[in-house]
Design a protein around this motif. Structure first.
Motif, PDB file in Angstrom:
ATOM      1  N   GLN A 374      38.907  38.350  30.540  1.00  0.00           N
ATOM      2  CA  GLN A 374      38.532  37.524  31.684  1.00  0.00           C
ATOM      3  C   GLN A 374      39.355  37.917  32.907  1.00  0.00           C
ATOM      4  O   GLN A 374      40.582  38.016  32.831  1.00  0.00           O
ATOM      5  CB  GLN A 374      38.737  36.042  31.344  1.00  0.00           C
ATOM      6  N   VAL A 375      38.685  38.134  34.007  1.00  0.00           N
ATOM      7  CA  VAL A 375      39.308  38.656  35.225  1.00  0.00           C
ATOM      8  C   VAL A 375      39.164  37.640  36.347  1.00  0.00           C
ATOM      9  O   VAL A 375      38.066  37.118  36.585  1.00  0.00           O
ATOM     10  CB  VAL A 375      38.656  40.002  35.644  1.00  0.00           C
ATOM     11  N   GLN A 376      40.281  37.377  37.035  1.00  0.00           N
ATOM     12  CA  GLN A 376      40.298  36.423  38.156  1.00  0.00           C
ATOM     13  C   GLN A 376      40.040  37.157  39.467  1.00  0.00           C
ATOM     14  O   GLN A 376      40.771  38.085  39.825  1.00  0.00           O
ATOM     15  CB  GLN A 376      41.661  35.734  38.214  1.00  0.00           C
ATOM     16  N   ILE A 377      38.995  36.751  40.182  1.00  0.00           N
ATOM     17  CA  ILE A 377      38.694  37.327  41.493  1.00  0.00           C
ATOM     18  C   ILE A 377      39.669  36.757  42.522  1.00  0.00           C
ATOM     19  O   ILE A 377      40.047  35.592  42.462  1.00  0.00           O
ATOM     20  CB  ILE A 377      37.237  37.002  41.886  1.00  0.00           C
ATOM     21  N   ASP A 378      40.086  37.588  43.483  1.00  0.00           N
ATOM     22  CA  ASP A 378      40.986  37.137  44.543  1.00  0.00           C
ATOM     23  C   ASP A 378      40.509  37.714  45.878  1.00  0.00           C
ATOM     24  O   ASP A 378      40.995  38.753  46.331  1.00  0.00           O
ATOM     25  CB  ASP A 378      42.422  37.574  44.258  1.00  0.00           C
ATOM     26  N   PRO A 379      39.527  37.055  46.531  1.00  0.00           N
ATOM     27  CA  PRO A 379      38.967  37.599  47.781  1.00  0.00           C
ATOM     28  C   PRO A 379      40.004  37.784  48.874  1.00  0.00           C
ATOM     29  O   PRO A 379      39.872  38.683  49.720  1.00  0.00           O
ATOM     30  CB  PRO A 379      37.924  36.541  48.186  1.00  0.00           C
ATOM     31  N   ARG A 380      41.080  36.956  48.894  1.00  0.00           N
ATOM     32  CA  ARG A 380      42.094  37.066  49.952  1.00  0.00           C
ATOM     33  C   ARG A 380      42.827  38.400  49.916  1.00  0.00           C
ATOM     34  O   ARG A 380      43.282  38.892  50.938  1.00  0.00           O
ATOM     35  CB  ARG A 380      43.079  35.909  49.854  1.00  0.00           C
ATOM     36  N   SER A 381      42.944  38.975  48.719  1.00  0.00           N
ATOM     37  CA  SER A 381      43.603  40.275  48.605  1.00  0.00           C
ATOM     38  C   SER A 381      42.599  41.427  48.560  1.00  0.00           C
ATOM     39  O   SER A 381      42.972  42.578  48.303  1.00  0.00           O
ATOM     40  CB  SER A 381      44.472  40.310  47.345  1.00  0.00           C
ATOM     41  N   GLY A 382      41.313  41.123  48.793  1.00  0.00           N
ATOM     42  CA  GLY A 382      40.295  42.165  48.810  1.00  0.00           C
ATOM     43  C   GLY A 382      39.628  42.425  47.480  1.00  0.00           C
ATOM     44  O   GLY A 382      38.777  43.321  47.370  1.00  0.00           O
ATOM     45  N   PHE A 383      40.014  41.656  46.434  1.00  0.00           N
ATOM     46  CA  PHE A 383      39.422  41.844  45.113  1.00  0.00           C
ATOM     47  C   PHE A 383      38.221  40.914  44.990  1.00  0.00           C
ATOM     48  O   PHE A 383      38.330  39.781  44.533  1.00  0.00           O
ATOM     49  CB  PHE A 383      40.463  41.565  44.028  1.00  0.00           C
TER      50      PHE A 383
END
Length: 573
Positions: A374-383
């Protein structure tokens, strides 16, 4: 008239027959079912051992109320409903909370020579002896109540005690928004504050809430629970308690207590009855002060399996067929809070195995499942979802879960992955299944990709069930039927049921929820429509010809069978 409670030591309570005999006599249980439950009980030893009544409820044969009624008849005791419980706080608190919770006993009041107590298990001699030891009462007048009623009343009695202690402790020095950060941290660590926060969270978990809202208003700090999709007021705390209360929640969820002007997010773990519950916490600045919402996340063990989602047999078979396919896109659609996440995880638990590489991309990861990545998305860091999906496709996946399709790039990547030998599960926000097909095209995905990759669309909603403790037949209001397009005379073949309200359902008449679904398999005719005229009306026409039941039709079928109410169908669909 109810049988009067007896005043006798628990060891001398009459036991003329066994519980199973009463249940069979009342046609609530067959001999074969009883033998099955008794066999299951014999397999449990030590701390895992459970009472027969508890196992009957857990295995789905009886409700708590039916078990309580049978116990009351067996032992010639009075059965009390939640509506009959008038609990004086000062008497109920004669018993320490941990003892009341362990023994599942509630003190209802005083008698001439002892105490009147309600219990879910009057045969538990040790528990009743504990009550005598802690209260000094020589005589106990015992009545029977459903276990959920006992637990809810215990939570109410002692949470009010925690609030009273907190209000008494909170002096003028802490009743201000001008406290220095160090003073605020000290106030947050004071025992009354800690107890109140723990009580709020523990009560929410025990009452089955999905969210806890703590909001500051001009008249105080309101605590509300979202239960079965509806918010309920629980209690109100003094306005001056807000700084310490909010700061405590920020500290345990890893937030900055000095930041009050910007929203923040955090996480925490709550230990209740030996079970750890993860929670997602968010704060929001408002005119009366910060509001905190705590989302209580379900554990992997509490995921509803596909058989329990509420699908009709043919819908379930269609979903399982698509979920066991080696490739294709399965799209789950519906508004926030409609149960999409649970459905996705139900499909995952069905398809995941050691022979498959299952990877999820989520924002955030709500439920941790063993055996998958399971992978956590992190839009603030561009992911972003798109970047994450590109990376996952280089990880040799068999099944990919994408939390949500939010843009054209993610939509195109998901469709291409489904076309190149992967099973892809994802969600989108639309009102119905046909609209989800056209939404992908409107996002910018190529129609040929949608037509070739999309395998199944499932739209869903959650409707409340009538409370099993107070359910009765009823006649739906004619205006409700008219708005639903149902003729009153057509109800001759229906079985409308509605709860009248009791302590078990907090007076709402509803307890628990079930899903209603549109299941739309993508056919060759749908392919042609998407390639030629991908409009919602055209796709909906194809779906109707294919025999797809709409959400309203599915919900009305449940109301017809008494699995929900016609008013609930109108509210949700």
């Amino acid at each position: 008239m109810p049988v009067q409670p007896i005043e006798t030591p628990a060891a001398e309570l009459p036991q003329r027959r066994r519980l199973g005999d009463v249940l069979i006599e009342r046609d609530l249980l067959t001999r074969e079912q009883l033998e099955e439950v008794l066999a299951a009980q014999r397999r449990l030893t030590g701390k895992d051992r459970k009472r027969l009544g508890q196992l009957l409820v857990e295995m789905g044969y009886l409700t708590e109320r039916q078990v309580a009624q049978a116990l009351a008849e067996l032992l010639a005791l009075e059965l009390v409903d939640g509506n009959d419980l008038a609990v004086p706080m000062e008497v109920a608190r004669l018993l320490p909370r941990q003892v009341a919770e362990r023994a599942r006993v509630l003190i209802l009041g005083r008698t001439e020579d002892g105490l009147k107590v309600a219990t879910a298990d009057p045969t538990n001699v040790v528990a009743l002896d504990d009550v005598r030891a802690y209260t000094g009462a020589h005589s106990l007048s015992v009545v029977v109540a459903p276990e959920s009623v006992i637990k809810e009343q215990i939570a109410r009695v002692y949470s009010m005690a925690a609030q009273a202690q907190f209000d008494a402790h909170t002096d003028e020095a802490t009743r201000t928004d001008l406290l220095e950060d160090a003073e605020l941290a000290r106030a947050a660590d004071q025992a009354p504050t800690v107890r109140l926060v723990n009580q709020i969270l523990t009560d929410a978990i025990r009452m089955g809430a999905s969210d806890v809202h703590i909001e500051q208003q001009s008249d105080g700090v309101w605590v509300r629970h979202r239960i079965d999709g509806v918010l309920r007021d629980v209690t109100r705390v003094h306005k001056g308690a807000a700084p310490a209360l909010i700061s405590r929640l920020k500290i345990v969820s890893g937030m900055n207590i000095a930041e009050k002007r910007l929203p923040q997010d955090g996480r925490m773990k709550i230990e209740t009855d030996g079970v750890t519950t993860e929670a997602r916490v968010s704060t929001l600045p408002a005119i009366h002060g910060e509001k905190v919402v705590i989302r209580l996340l379900a554990s992997a063990e509490r995921i509803t399996q596909i058989d329990g989602l509420g699908m009709e047999p043919d819908q379930r078979e269609t979903l399982l067929e698509a979920a066991n396919s080696p490739q294709g896109l399965i799209l789950i659609t519906g508004p926030t809070g409609s149960g999409k996440t649970n459905t996705l995880y139900s499909v995952l638990t069905t398809t995941a195995s050691r022979e498959k590489n299952v990877v999820t991309l989520e924002d955030p990861v709500e439920i941790q499942l063993p055996g998958i990545t399971q992978v956590q998305i992190d839009p603030r860091s561009g992911f972003t979802f798109a970047n994450g999906l590109r990376a996952v496709l280089r990880q040799d996946p068999d099944v990919i879960l994408v939390g949500e399709v939010r843009d054209a790039e993610t939509a195109s990547l998901a469709l291409e992955a489904a076309l190149t030998g992967h099973l892809v599960l994802t969600t989108v926000h639309t009102n119905n299944a046909p609209a989800a097909v056209t939404r992908l095209v409107e996002m910018g995905a190529e129609p040929f990709l949608v037509a070739s990759s999309l395998r199944l669309v499932v739209a869903q909603r959650l409707v409340r069930r009538p409370c099993s403790g107070c359910v009765k037949p009823y006649q739906p209001d004619e205006d409700v039927l008219r708005r639903l397009g149902v003729r009153p005379e057509a109800l001759a073949s229906a079985r409308p049921l509605r709860g009248v309200g009791c302590m078990e359902c907090n007076g709402t008449g509803y307890r628990g929820r079930t899903g209603v679904f549109e299941v739309f398999p993508i056919t060759a005719e749908t392919h042609q429509i998407v390639l030629r005229t991908p409009t919602e009306a055209a796709v909906a026409e194809v779906a109707a010809r294919a025999g797809m039941r709409t959400l309203r039709e599915a919900a009305l079928a449940k109301a017809w069978r008494g699995e929900t109410t016609f008013e609930e169908v109108l509210r949700v669909c």
